[in-house]
Design a protein around this motif. Structure first.
Motif, short mmCIF file in Angstrom:
data_model
loop_
_atom_site.label_atom_id
_atom_site.label_comp_id
_atom_site.label_asym_id
_atom_site.label_seq_id
_atom_site.Cartn_x
_atom_site.Cartn_y
_atom_site.Cartn_z
N PHE A 27 0.83 -1.20 0.00
CA PHE A 27 0.00 0.00 0.00
C PHE A 27 0.88 1.26 0.00
O PHE A 27 0.65 2.19 -0.76
CB PHE A 27 -0.94 0.00 1.21
CG PHE A 27 -1.76 1.25 1.31
CD1 PHE A 27 -2.87 1.43 0.50
CD2 PHE A 27 -1.42 2.25 2.21
CE1 PHE A 27 -3.62 2.59 0.58
CE2 PHE A 27 -2.16 3.41 2.30
CZ PHE A 27 -3.27 3.58 1.48
N GLY A 28 1.88 1.27 0.85
CA GLY A 28 2.79 2.42 0.92
C GLY A 28 3.52 2.64 -0.39
O GLY A 28 3.67 3.78 -0.85
N PHE A 29 3.98 1.58 -1.03
CA PHE A 29 4.67 1.69 -2.32
C PHE A 29 3.72 2.24 -3.38
O PHE A 29 4.07 3.15 -4.13
CB PHE A 29 5.22 0.33 -2.75
CG PHE A 29 5.95 0.38 -4.05
CD1 PHE A 29 7.20 0.97 -4.15
CD2 PHE A 29 5.38 -0.17 -5.20
CE1 PHE A 29 7.87 1.03 -5.36
CE2 PHE A 29 6.05 -0.12 -6.41
CZ PHE A 29 7.30 0.47 -6.49
N GLY A 30 2.49 1.70 -3.42
CA GLY A 30 1.50 2.20 -4.38
C GLY A 30 1.18 3.67 -4.15
O GLY A 30 1.03 4.45 -5.08
N TYR A 31 1.08 4.07 -2.91
CA TYR A 31 0.79 5.46 -2.56
C TYR A 31 1.95 6.36 -2.98
O TYR A 31 1.74 7.49 -3.44
CB TYR A 31 0.54 5.55 -1.05
CG TYR A 31 0.08 6.90 -0.59
CD1 TYR A 31 -1.24 7.30 -0.78
CD2 TYR A 31 0.95 7.77 0.04
CE1 TYR A 31 -1.68 8.54 -0.35
CE2 TYR A 31 0.53 9.01 0.47
CZ TYR A 31 -0.78 9.39 0.28
OH TYR A 31 -1.20 10.62 0.69
N ALA A 32 3.18 5.88 -2.86
CA ALA A 32 4.36 6.68 -3.19
C ALA A 32 4.64 6.72 -4.69
O ALA A 32 5.41 7.56 -5.15
CB ALA A 32 5.58 6.12 -2.46
N LEU A 33 4.01 5.85 -5.48
CA LEU A 33 4.29 5.81 -6.91
C LEU A 33 3.94 7.10 -7.64
O LEU A 33 4.67 7.52 -8.53
CB LEU A 33 3.53 4.65 -7.57
CG LEU A 33 4.26 3.32 -7.57
CD1 LEU A 33 3.39 2.24 -8.21
CD2 LEU A 33 5.58 3.39 -8.26
N HIS A 39 7.91 13.14 -10.30
CA HIS A 39 9.28 13.65 -10.14
C HIS A 39 10.20 13.06 -11.21
O HIS A 39 10.99 13.78 -11.81
CB HIS A 39 9.80 13.33 -8.74
CG HIS A 39 11.17 13.85 -8.49
ND1 HIS A 39 11.45 15.20 -8.40
CD2 HIS A 39 12.36 13.21 -8.36
CE1 HIS A 39 12.74 15.36 -8.21
NE2 HIS A 39 13.32 14.17 -8.18
N LEU A 40 10.09 11.77 -11.46
CA LEU A 40 10.92 11.12 -12.47
C LEU A 40 10.66 11.73 -13.85
O LEU A 40 11.59 12.00 -14.60
CB LEU A 40 10.66 9.62 -12.48
CG LEU A 40 11.51 8.79 -13.42
CD1 LEU A 40 12.97 8.86 -13.02
CD2 LEU A 40 11.05 7.34 -13.43
N CYS A 41 9.40 11.96 -14.18
CA CYS A 41 9.06 12.56 -15.48
C CYS A 41 9.61 13.98 -15.59
O CYS A 41 10.09 14.38 -16.65
CB CYS A 41 7.56 12.55 -15.70
SG CYS A 41 6.91 10.90 -16.03
N GLU A 42 9.54 14.75 -14.52
CA GLU A 42 10.10 16.10 -14.53
C GLU A 42 11.60 16.07 -14.75
O GLU A 42 12.14 16.82 -15.55
CB GLU A 42 9.80 16.81 -13.21
CG GLU A 42 8.44 17.40 -13.11
CD GLU A 42 8.22 18.09 -11.76
OE1 GLU A 42 9.22 18.53 -11.13
OE2 GLU A 42 7.06 18.17 -11.34
N VAL A 43 12.28 15.19 -14.02
CA VAL A 43 13.73 15.11 -14.11
C VAL A 43 14.17 14.68 -15.50
O VAL A 43 15.10 15.23 -16.07
CB VAL A 43 14.29 14.14 -13.04
CG1 VAL A 43 15.74 13.82 -13.28
CG2 VAL A 43 14.09 14.73 -11.64
#
Length: 185
Positions: A27-33, A39-43
Motif C-alpha cells: 500500500f505504501g509503495f503504491g501510494y508513493a508511486l 518527479h521522475l518525469c520532470e527530471v
C-alpha cells in the motif's frame, strides 16, 4: 489443545503478521508511486504533455521586456476526421506581452465528434515559461457535423525565459476521444 495444534496456531499467527507487513508495504509503495512518477518525469523531461493549464494567472507586476523578441512558431496535427491548423504560422512577441493566436478546426464528418487537443513545446526548456491564459486545450471540444470553428490561445512568455531561447514552437495534436462520437457511424 495439543502441542501440534498450538504449533500450527503460532505458525498461522506468524504468517498473518508477515502478510500484514507485506500488505502495508505494498500500500505504501503504491501510494508513493504517483509523486515518484511525477518527479521522475520532470527530471527526465518526459510526458510533459500537460502543464497546469487553466490555472495560470498573469502576475500583477509583470513587465514587458522590449529588449528582445521571441518568435512563436505554430503547428497543428490531427488524429481524426478533421482539418486542424493554426491560422498563422508564426508571430513575434515580447516576453511578458499578452498575445492571441487562432487555430481552425473543421469536422469533415456528417456526425458530431468529441475531441481534445494536447499541447507540446520545443525547446522543452521553454515549457515552464509558456503561460497560457485561455486555451481550447483546457477541455473537450464537441464538434457538430461539418462544423468549422476558430479557437483562440491567449498566452504570454514569462520574462524569465533564458535569453538563449529565441524561438518556441507551440504544437497541438487534436485527436478524437475514443468512443465519444455522438451519433452512430
Amino acid at each position: 489443545m495439543s502441542n501440534e495444534q498450538s504449533g500450527r496456531i503460532q505458525l498461522n499467527k506468524k504468517m498473518l503478521g508477515k502478510l500484514l507487513v507485506i500488505a502495508v508495504m505494498m500500500f505504501g509503495f503504491g501510494y508513493a508511486l504517483i509523486p515518484m512518477y511525477k518527479h521522475l518525469c520532470e527530471v527526465l523531461g518526459i510526458n510533459v504533455l500537460t502543464q497546469q493549464d487553466g490555472t495560470v494567472e498573469r502576475p500583477e507586476n509583470t513587465q514587458v521586456d522590449k529588449s528582445r523578441k521571441i518568435t512563436i512558431e505554430l503547428d497543428g496535427n490531427s488524429q481524426g476526421p478533421w482539418r486542424f491548423r493554426p491560422t498563422t504560422r508564426s508571430i513575434e512577441v515580447y516576453p511578458g506581452e499578452l498575445a492571441t493566436v487562432m487555430y481552425e478546426v473543421v469536422n469533415t464528418k456528417p456526425y458530431a465528434i468529441k475531441a481534445q487537443a494536447i499541447p507540446s513545446y520545443a525547446p522543452q526548456s521553454a515549457t515552464p515559461h509558456f503561460m497560457k491564459v485561455e486555451c481550447f486545450c483546457f477541455k473537450e471540444q464537441t464538434m457538430a457535423a461539418n462544423e468549422a470553428r476558430q479557437m483562440p490561445v491567449v498566452f504570454y512568455i514569462d520574462p524569465k525565459l533564458p535569453r538563449e531561447v529565441k524561438t518556441i514552437t507551440l504544437s497541438y495534436t487534436f485527436f478524437e476521444i475514443a468512443g465519444a462520437s455522438t451519433a452512430s457511424r
